[in-house]
Every structure is written in C-alpha cells, then in structure tokens.
Design an enzyme around this catalytic site. Structure first.
Site, PDB file in Angstrom:
ATOM      1  N   TYR A   1     -16.772  17.603 -15.485  1.00 13.27           N
ATOM      2  CA  TYR A   1     -17.364  15.570 -15.405  1.00 13.27           C
ATOM      3  C   TYR A   1     -17.745  15.494 -14.343  1.00 13.27           C
ATOM      4  CZ  TYR A   1     -16.487  11.084 -14.283  1.00 13.27           C
ATOM      5  OH  TYR A   1     -16.837   9.132 -13.243  1.00 13.27           O
TER       6      TYR A   1
ATOM      7  N   ASP B   1      -7.216  19.356 -14.774  1.00 18.86           N
ATOM      8  CA  ASP B   1      -7.807  17.431 -15.055  1.00 18.86           C
ATOM      9  C   ASP B   1      -7.316  17.274 -15.921  1.00 18.86           C
ATOM     10  OD1 ASP B   1      -9.095  14.715 -15.743  1.00 18.86           O
ATOM     11  OD2 ASP B   1     -10.669  15.835 -14.649  1.00 18.86           O
TER      12      ASP B   1
ATOM     13  N   LYS C   1      -8.932   6.197 -18.380  1.00 21.71           N
ATOM     14  CA  LYS C   1      -8.531   7.139 -20.318  1.00 21.71           C
ATOM     15  C   LYS C   1      -7.425   6.405 -21.268  1.00 21.71           C
ATOM     16  CE  LYS C   1     -12.434   6.904 -18.469  1.00 21.71           C
ATOM     17  NZ  LYS C   1     -13.166   8.292 -17.326  1.00 21.71           N
TER      18      LYS C   1
ATOM     19  N   ARG D   1       0.785  -1.140  -0.122  1.00 24.08           N
ATOM     20  CA  ARG D   1      -0.249   0.045  -0.067  1.00 24.08           C
ATOM     21  C   ARG D   1       0.954   1.171  -0.099  1.00 24.08           C
ATOM     22  NH1 ARG D   1      -0.609   1.804   4.737  1.00 24.08           N
ATOM     23  NH2 ARG D   1      -2.437  -0.525   5.598  1.00 24.08           N
TER      24      ARG D   1
END
Ligand SMILES: Cc1ncc(COP(=O)(O)O)c(C=O)c1O
Length: 393
Positions: A99, A171, A196, A46
């Site tokens: 978004y 972004d 994406k 992690r």
C-alpha cells in the site's frame, strides 16, 4: 463459535441493567473514581473506553488471538507497530507491492529516523534469504497485496523471518479474517485498515493491531495511550455494527469480484486481470491453500492510453471514483494517480506498477449491474476509437 456467530455474539452480551440488545456508546472522556486511583477499570478515554474495549475484544476473537488495540486510522496502527519494534539502524523488509501509504510511512518517516528499508521480491526465496539478516527486526507483507493482488506464502515467509529472529507483520486488510487467518500461518502481528471491510460501509477511518504474544503486544498497547491516536467511541460503535454483517458482506463481495474477473478476462481491451481466484494468477495455488476464499478485490490493466483510463474510471455508473475500498458501495480507483501516487513514477515503473492499472472494489450490489457497467465502459471505449479513426481517416 463460527465466524458469523462471533461477529454477533463475541463480547457482545445484552447490556446488564437495561437489557438493551445493543451495547450503548460510552461517549465520555472521563470516569468518576471512588478514591484517587480506585475505579472500575476506566480512568480516561484515551487510555480506555468501554465501547473501544468491546470492539478490541471482538476483533481479537475474529483473528483468533487475545490482544487487539484499535487506532484512529490504519496508518496510526502501522505507526504504533513500527515505533514499538524499529530503532535507528534496524532493518525492515517489505515486498514490491505494498500500500502506497505504508511505503510513504516507511520511506519518508522511519527511514529519515535511521531505519533501513529493503523493498524486495519476498516471493523469491533466494532474494528474501539474502535480504534477511540479524539486523532485520520486521518483515512486513500484505497478501493479497494492494493494488495488484499478489499473493505471498505467509507460512514460508514466517518460517524464514523467525529463523533470523525477525517478527512477521501481516496487513490483513484485503483478505480480512473471514478469508485468511494469518496467525495460524505464523504471523506475529496483524494490522488492519478497519476503514475497509471490517467497518464495511465507507463511513469511518480506523485501524487495528493484533498480536498473539503479550510481550509483542505490550509496547504497541503502551503507544496507543502514550501517543494517543485513538478512535472515537462512536466510530468504534459503528464498526461493531458493521461487523455483525461481515460474513454476508464478504460472501457477496467475493461473488461479485469473481463474476467481474470472469467477465474482464479475455476482453480485447483488458491486458491483464489481477484476481487470485483465476487459475492463471501466479499466486492462485497459494491462495487456495492459505485462504478460504479469494477476497473481494481485483484490478486490471486496460489495453489503452492513460487518457482512456481517465475516461473509463471517471464515467462509471455504479463504481464511484474514489480512494478506499471494502464498502457496500462499489469503488473504482486509478492507483498511479490516487492510492499509490506517493510512490514516484520511476519507482512505480521499476516495481511493475502500470499507469494503466485500474483497481476495483465491488460493493454488495447485484453482480449483473456491476459487470454491465464495466463492459459498457469498454464497449464505449471501443466505439470512441472507431469514431475517432473514422474522423482521422
Ligand atoms: C492495505 C492497506 N493497509 C493500510 C491502509 C491504511 O489505512 P487507513 O487509510 O485506514 O489509514 C490502507 C488504506 O487504503 C490499505 O489499503
């Protein structure tokens, strides 16, 4: 190193010991230590993992900065930025087009915690200047935006935000580092839905945060471990694999988007095409200045009813109806009922987000097939109207 070379060579030497051309997947949760606290830089996956660390180095090289942290999704990446830099009472400015998931995160998670969200037209310098204050901690933009491909002047927004001591977050999911380098334009933080174009194959969910200044990055890096929304080593490896063809993919996506925009513009059943490469697009000149290409996305408003929109998006041959974008396989989406459904209908209308808007993510198919698929759909719509008017008549 040029962009394509960086995607293949940055931080990606052949593996020492075996010569393996491709780095292995370090599919491990933990690492053996020599003595308590004495290890080779990795103690728990992690906190850190060699496959993830490699991906972070490659993403940093592509955006031209030293610091990157990857997360289990784009929204997990966004959450880390907002948690790191917003406290109750702090203000954040977002544009009209953003978004839907970012809007939901801000209004349904951070607003109830006491953060103040101003959604304004950041393209209007007077409105933007009036919204900025000493309490503004973050200005958050996309450019081009999701879903209308609006383009904002990143350098001008960065200068105004910095004058008030605010950080600018960009972004860069739609533009990608291949077409746009936000740090060169003054951004302090870049976020990505890696899901994406960066990963590029619609086979994983992932996010990233990048920063230039170590002091801006450190609290975000802390949260990556402290809150634990990290991606698996396998997903990081898949992204590394996808990135190697990024330039080739982006060139094809952009060519396909341009061909489709040209075919749709002027069609009688198309009210409006949103694509920054069209000279008629209001942000065309800014896009020419701050991007090296116009990206792979476009959207358009159908001249028709919502039922016709439903028929059109549900019956394409090559455009699969689905959320997401940026993969090699073309996708079509109806934002009002899919990606942006979390924005209430009345607010969508006030923002100018039409229920007849259709968003396209052309893949890497041949443009002739994609154009024909869309034009055939419009022709079928026209034919259906004619036959129903004959029946009614
Ligand atoms: C522009 C933009 N930013 C962020 C996100 C969120 O990313 P993810 O779906 O990987 O959480 C998306 C997802 O569609 C997006 O389009």
């Amino acid at each position: 190193m040029e962009f394509a070379t960086r995607t293949i060579h940055a931080a990606q030497p052949s593996e020492p010991g075996t010569g393996s051309l491709v780095a292995p997947i370090f599919q491990t949760s933990t690492y053996e230590q020599d003595e308590p606290g004495v290890h080779q830089g990795f103690d728990y996956s992690r906190t850190n993992n060699p496959t993830r660390a490699r991906l972070e180095q490659v993403l940093a090289a592509l955006e031209g900065v030293a610091h990157a942290a990857v997360f289990a999704s784009g929204l997990a990446a966004e959450t880390a930025v907002l948690q790191a830099w917003l406290k109750p009472g702090d203000e954040v400015i977002i544009p009209l087009d953003v978004y839907g998931g970012t809007y939901r995160l801000l209004t349904r998670v951070f607003k109830p915690l006491g953060c103040i969200v101003h959604q304004i037209d950041v393209a209007d310098p007077k409105i933007f200047a009036a919204a900025l204050s000493q309490r503004t901690k973050l200005v958050w933009i996309e450019s081009p935006t999701n879903p209308r491909l609006l383009v904002y002047d990143i350098a001008a927004i960065a200068a105004a935000a910095h004058a008030q001591g605010a950080l600018l977050v960009v972004d860069n999911t739609f533009a990608t580092p291949f077409f746009q380098q936000p740090f060169e334009l003054g951004a302090d933080i870049v976020v990505h839905s890696v899901t994406k174009y960066l990963a590029g194959h619609s086979d994983l969910i992932q996010g990233a945060v990048l920063a230039k200044d170590p002091a801006v990055f450190e609290p975000i890096k802390f949260l990556q471990n402290a809150t634990g929304a990290v991606p698996s080593p396998f997903d990081c490896w898949l992204t590394l694999r996808g990135l190697k063809t990024m330039e080739l993919r982006m060139l094809r996506h952009a060519d396909n988007a341009a061909a489709i925009a040209e075919a749709l513009a002027g069609h009688p059943l198309v009210r409006r095409v949103y694509y920054p490469g069209l000279a008629s697009h209001p942000g065309h000149e800014i896009a020419r200045r701050q991007m090296t290409g116009f990206g792979g996305m476009l959207s358009f408003e159908l001249e028709g009813s919502v039922d016709e929109v439903t028929d059109f998006v549900s019956s394409r041959r090559f455009f699969a109806l689905g959320e997401s974008l940026g993969g090699v396989k073309a996708l079509i989406c109806h934002p009002a009922r899919m990606t942006h459904a979390s924005i209430p209908a009345r607010e969508r209308a006030a923002l100018g987000l039409s229920d007849r808007l259709i968003r396209l993510s052309p893949g890497c198919e041949n443009h002739r097939d994609l154009v024909a698929d869309l034009v055939d759909g419009l022709t079928a719509l026209q034919a259906a109207r004619v036959s129903s008017s004959i029946v009614v008549g």
